[in-house]
Scaffold this motif. Structure first.
Motif, PDB file in Angstrom:
ATOM      1  N   SER A 124       0.824  -1.216   0.000  1.00  0.00           N
ATOM      2  CA  SER A 124       0.000   0.000   0.000  1.00  0.00           C
ATOM      3  C   SER A 124       0.855   1.263   0.000  1.00  0.00           C
ATOM      4  O   SER A 124       0.514   2.264   0.613  1.00  0.00           O
ATOM      5  CB  SER A 124      -0.964  -0.006   1.179  1.00  0.00           C
ATOM      6  OG  SER A 124      -0.256  -0.103   2.385  1.00  0.00           O
ATOM      7  N   LYS A 125       1.993   1.221  -0.698  1.00  0.00           N
ATOM      8  CA  LYS A 125       2.761   2.449  -0.889  1.00  0.00           C
ATOM      9  C   LYS A 125       3.051   2.617  -2.380  1.00  0.00           C
ATOM     10  O   LYS A 125       3.209   1.644  -3.119  1.00  0.00           O
ATOM     11  CB  LYS A 125       4.034   2.473  -0.057  1.00  0.00           C
ATOM     12  CG  LYS A 125       5.086   1.471  -0.431  1.00  0.00           C
ATOM     13  CD  LYS A 125       6.302   1.633   0.476  1.00  0.00           C
ATOM     14  CE  LYS A 125       7.354   0.595   0.158  1.00  0.00           C
ATOM     15  NZ  LYS A 125       8.508   0.705   1.030  1.00  0.00           N
ATOM     16  N   ILE A 126       3.070   3.864  -2.809  1.00  0.00           N
ATOM     17  CA  ILE A 126       3.229   4.195  -4.207  1.00  0.00           C
ATOM     18  C   ILE A 126       4.564   4.914  -4.384  1.00  0.00           C
ATOM     19  O   ILE A 126       4.853   5.871  -3.652  1.00  0.00           O
ATOM     20  CB  ILE A 126       2.078   5.117  -4.673  1.00  0.00           C
ATOM     21  CG1 ILE A 126       0.733   4.441  -4.430  1.00  0.00           C
ATOM     22  CG2 ILE A 126       2.261   5.507  -6.132  1.00  0.00           C
ATOM     23  CD1 ILE A 126      -0.441   5.386  -4.502  1.00  0.00           C
ATOM     24  N   LYS A 127       5.375   4.459  -5.331  1.00  0.00           N
ATOM     25  CA  LYS A 127       6.643   5.119  -5.612  1.00  0.00           C
ATOM     26  C   LYS A 127       6.415   6.143  -6.715  1.00  0.00           C
ATOM     27  O   LYS A 127       5.765   5.861  -7.718  1.00  0.00           O
ATOM     28  CB  LYS A 127       7.691   4.099  -6.058  1.00  0.00           C
ATOM     29  CG  LYS A 127       9.070   4.700  -6.219  1.00  0.00           C
ATOM     30  CD  LYS A 127      10.101   3.628  -6.538  1.00  0.00           C
ATOM     31  CE  LYS A 127      11.487   4.228  -6.640  1.00  0.00           C
ATOM     32  NZ  LYS A 127      12.486   3.193  -6.953  1.00  0.00           N
ATOM     33  N   ALA A 128       6.956   7.340  -6.505  1.00  0.00           N
ATOM     34  CA  ALA A 128       6.784   8.422  -7.465  1.00  0.00           C
ATOM     35  C   ALA A 128       8.089   9.196  -7.597  1.00  0.00           C
ATOM     36  O   ALA A 128       8.950   9.145  -6.722  1.00  0.00           O
ATOM     37  CB  ALA A 128       5.666   9.349  -7.009  1.00  0.00           C
TER      38      ALA A 128
ATOM     39  N   GLU B 206      -8.899   5.171   3.694  1.00  0.00           N
ATOM     40  CA  GLU B 206     -10.040   5.046   2.782  1.00  0.00           C
ATOM     41  C   GLU B 206      -9.572   4.625   1.387  1.00  0.00           C
ATOM     42  O   GLU B 206     -10.162   3.744   0.759  1.00  0.00           O
ATOM     43  CB  GLU B 206     -10.793   6.375   2.709  1.00  0.00           C
ATOM     44  CG  GLU B 206     -12.040   6.315   1.864  1.00  0.00           C
ATOM     45  CD  GLU B 206     -12.785   7.637   1.834  1.00  0.00           C
ATOM     46  OE1 GLU B 206     -13.628   7.786   0.940  1.00  0.00           O
ATOM     47  OE2 GLU B 206     -12.529   8.500   2.687  1.00  0.00           O
ATOM     48  N   GLN B 207      -8.500   5.255   0.888  1.00  0.00           N
ATOM     49  CA  GLN B 207      -7.971   4.896  -0.434  1.00  0.00           C
ATOM     50  C   GLN B 207      -7.413   3.467  -0.433  1.00  0.00           C
ATOM     51  O   GLN B 207      -7.623   2.720  -1.383  1.00  0.00           O
ATOM     52  CB  GLN B 207      -6.873   5.875  -0.848  1.00  0.00           C
ATOM     53  CG  GLN B 207      -7.385   7.256  -1.141  1.00  0.00           C
ATOM     54  CD  GLN B 207      -6.270   8.269  -1.267  1.00  0.00           C
ATOM     55  OE1 GLN B 207      -5.231   8.158  -0.628  1.00  0.00           O
ATOM     56  NE2 GLN B 207      -6.498   9.278  -2.088  1.00  0.00           N
ATOM     57  N   THR B 208      -6.715   3.099   0.624  1.00  0.00           N
ATOM     58  CA  THR B 208      -6.128   1.763   0.725  1.00  0.00           C
ATOM     59  C   THR B 208      -7.191   0.675   0.630  1.00  0.00           C
ATOM     60  O   THR B 208      -6.973  -0.371   0.022  1.00  0.00           O
ATOM     61  CB  THR B 208      -5.345   1.614   2.045  1.00  0.00           C
ATOM     62  OG1 THR B 208      -4.307   2.605   2.067  1.00  0.00           O
ATOM     63  CG2 THR B 208      -4.718   0.246   2.176  1.00  0.00           C
ATOM     64  N   ASN B 209      -8.364   0.931   1.192  1.00  0.00           N
ATOM     65  CA  ASN B 209      -9.448  -0.050   1.197  1.00  0.00           C
ATOM     66  C   ASN B 209     -10.386   0.066   0.001  1.00  0.00           C
ATOM     67  O   ASN B 209     -11.356  -0.679  -0.090  1.00  0.00           O
ATOM     68  CB  ASN B 209     -10.252   0.077   2.493  1.00  0.00           C
ATOM     69  CG  ASN B 209      -9.424  -0.253   3.704  1.00  0.00           C
ATOM     70  OD1 ASN B 209      -8.550  -1.106   3.658  1.00  0.00           O
ATOM     71  ND2 ASN B 209      -9.670   0.448   4.797  1.00  0.00           N
ATOM     72  N   ASP B 210     -10.083   0.983  -0.907  1.00  0.00           N
ATOM     73  CA  ASP B 210     -10.947   1.230  -2.063  1.00  0.00           C
ATOM     74  C   ASP B 210     -10.396   0.527  -3.307  1.00  0.00           C
ATOM     75  O   ASP B 210      -9.388   0.947  -3.863  1.00  0.00           O
ATOM     76  CB  ASP B 210     -11.046   2.736  -2.308  1.00  0.00           C
ATOM     77  CG  ASP B 210     -11.978   3.102  -3.438  1.00  0.00           C
ATOM     78  OD1 ASP B 210     -12.539   2.202  -4.097  1.00  0.00           O
ATOM     79  OD2 ASP B 210     -12.153   4.312  -3.673  1.00  0.00           O
ATOM     80  N   PRO B 211     -11.036  -0.555  -3.767  1.00  0.00           N
ATOM     81  CA  PRO B 211     -10.530  -1.272  -4.934  1.00  0.00           C
ATOM     82  C   PRO B 211     -10.512  -0.416  -6.201  1.00  0.00           C
ATOM     83  O   PRO B 211      -9.659  -0.589  -7.062  1.00  0.00           O
ATOM     84  CB  PRO B 211     -11.471  -2.465  -5.088  1.00  0.00           C
ATOM     85  CG  PRO B 211     -12.607  -2.239  -4.165  1.00  0.00           C
ATOM     86  CD  PRO B 211     -12.230  -1.166  -3.209  1.00  0.00           C
ATOM     87  N   LEU B 212     -11.423   0.539  -6.300  1.00  0.00           N
ATOM     88  CA  LEU B 212     -11.452   1.415  -7.465  1.00  0.00           C
ATOM     89  C   LEU B 212     -10.215   2.323  -7.510  1.00  0.00           C
ATOM     90  O   LEU B 212      -9.673   2.608  -8.574  1.00  0.00           O
ATOM     91  CB  LEU B 212     -12.731   2.255  -7.474  1.00  0.00           C
ATOM     92  CG  LEU B 212     -12.966   3.117  -8.699  1.00  0.00           C
ATOM     93  CD1 LEU B 212     -12.962   2.270  -9.978  1.00  0.00           C
ATOM     94  CD2 LEU B 212     -14.281   3.867  -8.577  1.00  0.00           C
ATOM     95  N   PHE B 213      -9.746   2.762  -6.341  1.00  0.00           N
ATOM     96  CA  PHE B 213      -8.526   3.568  -6.267  1.00  0.00           C
ATOM     97  C   PHE B 213      -7.347   2.791  -6.856  1.00  0.00           C
ATOM     98  O   PHE B 213      -6.596   3.302  -7.689  1.00  0.00           O
ATOM     99  CB  PHE B 213      -8.235   3.959  -4.809  1.00  0.00           C
ATOM    100  CG  PHE B 213      -6.906   4.625  -4.618  1.00  0.00           C
ATOM    101  CD1 PHE B 213      -6.747   5.973  -4.907  1.00  0.00           C
ATOM    102  CD2 PHE B 213      -5.801   3.912  -4.168  1.00  0.00           C
ATOM    103  CE1 PHE B 213      -5.517   6.600  -4.743  1.00  0.00           C
ATOM    104  CE2 PHE B 213      -4.571   4.522  -3.999  1.00  0.00           C
ATOM    105  CZ  PHE B 213      -4.437   5.873  -4.286  1.00  0.00           C
ATOM    106  N   TRP B 214      -7.178   1.527  -6.442  1.00  0.00           N
ATOM    107  CA  TRP B 214      -6.054   0.716  -6.917  1.00  0.00           C
ATOM    108  C   TRP B 214      -6.213   0.356  -8.396  1.00  0.00           C
ATOM    109  O   TRP B 214      -5.234   0.334  -9.143  1.00  0.00           O
ATOM    110  CB  TRP B 214      -5.906  -0.541  -6.054  1.00  0.00           C
ATOM    111  CG  TRP B 214      -5.461  -0.159  -4.676  1.00  0.00           C
ATOM    112  CD1 TRP B 214      -6.221  -0.172  -3.548  1.00  0.00           C
ATOM    113  CD2 TRP B 214      -4.187   0.357  -4.305  1.00  0.00           C
ATOM    114  NE1 TRP B 214      -5.489   0.293  -2.489  1.00  0.00           N
ATOM    115  CE2 TRP B 214      -4.236   0.619  -2.917  1.00  0.00           C
ATOM    116  CE3 TRP B 214      -3.002   0.621  -4.979  1.00  0.00           C
ATOM    117  CZ2 TRP B 214      -3.149   1.135  -2.209  1.00  0.00           C
ATOM    118  CZ3 TRP B 214      -1.913   1.137  -4.276  1.00  0.00           C
ATOM    119  CH2 TRP B 214      -1.994   1.380  -2.916  1.00  0.00           C
ATOM    120  N   LYS B 215      -7.429   0.105  -8.832  1.00  0.00           N
ATOM    121  CA  LYS B 215      -7.666  -0.184 -10.244  1.00  0.00           C
ATOM    122  C   LYS B 215      -7.300   1.030 -11.096  1.00  0.00           C
ATOM    123  O   LYS B 215      -6.651   0.896 -12.143  1.00  0.00           O
ATOM    124  CB  LYS B 215      -9.127  -0.583 -10.469  1.00  0.00           C
ATOM    125  CG  LYS B 215      -9.428  -1.005 -11.882  1.00  0.00           C
ATOM    126  CD  LYS B 215     -10.853  -1.502 -12.030  1.00  0.00           C
ATOM    127  CE  LYS B 215     -11.102  -1.959 -13.453  1.00  0.00           C
ATOM    128  NZ  LYS B 215     -12.422  -2.526 -13.619  1.00  0.00           N
TER     129      LYS B 215
END
Length: 72
Positions: A22-26, A41-50
């Protein structure tokens, strides 16, 4: 992707590189690599990851097109 840090009252423009767990490299516009940690909230949101995966796939496809040489 633009990151808004509520504590700093400024925006940080970054290029998405990838994600693990649950970490994003930028990469920042200054060339530094950072990790972005989504909210609970974002971590638990499948649409966020998709959506994130789609953005990374588009980015990779765009890079492949830019790096290929097409002869006529």
């Amino acid at each position: 992707m633009i990151i808004n840090d509520k504590k700093m009252d400024q925006y940080l423009e970054v290029q998405l590189i990838g994600h693990k767990d649950s970490k994003i490299k930028a990469k920042t516009s200054a060339g530094q690599y950072i990790f972005v940690y989504p909210t609970t909230e974002q971590t638990n949101d499948p649409l966020f990851w998709k959506s994130l995966k789609i953005l990374l796939i588009i980015k990779c496809g765009f890079q492949l097109l830019n790096n290929s040489s097409i002869d006529s």
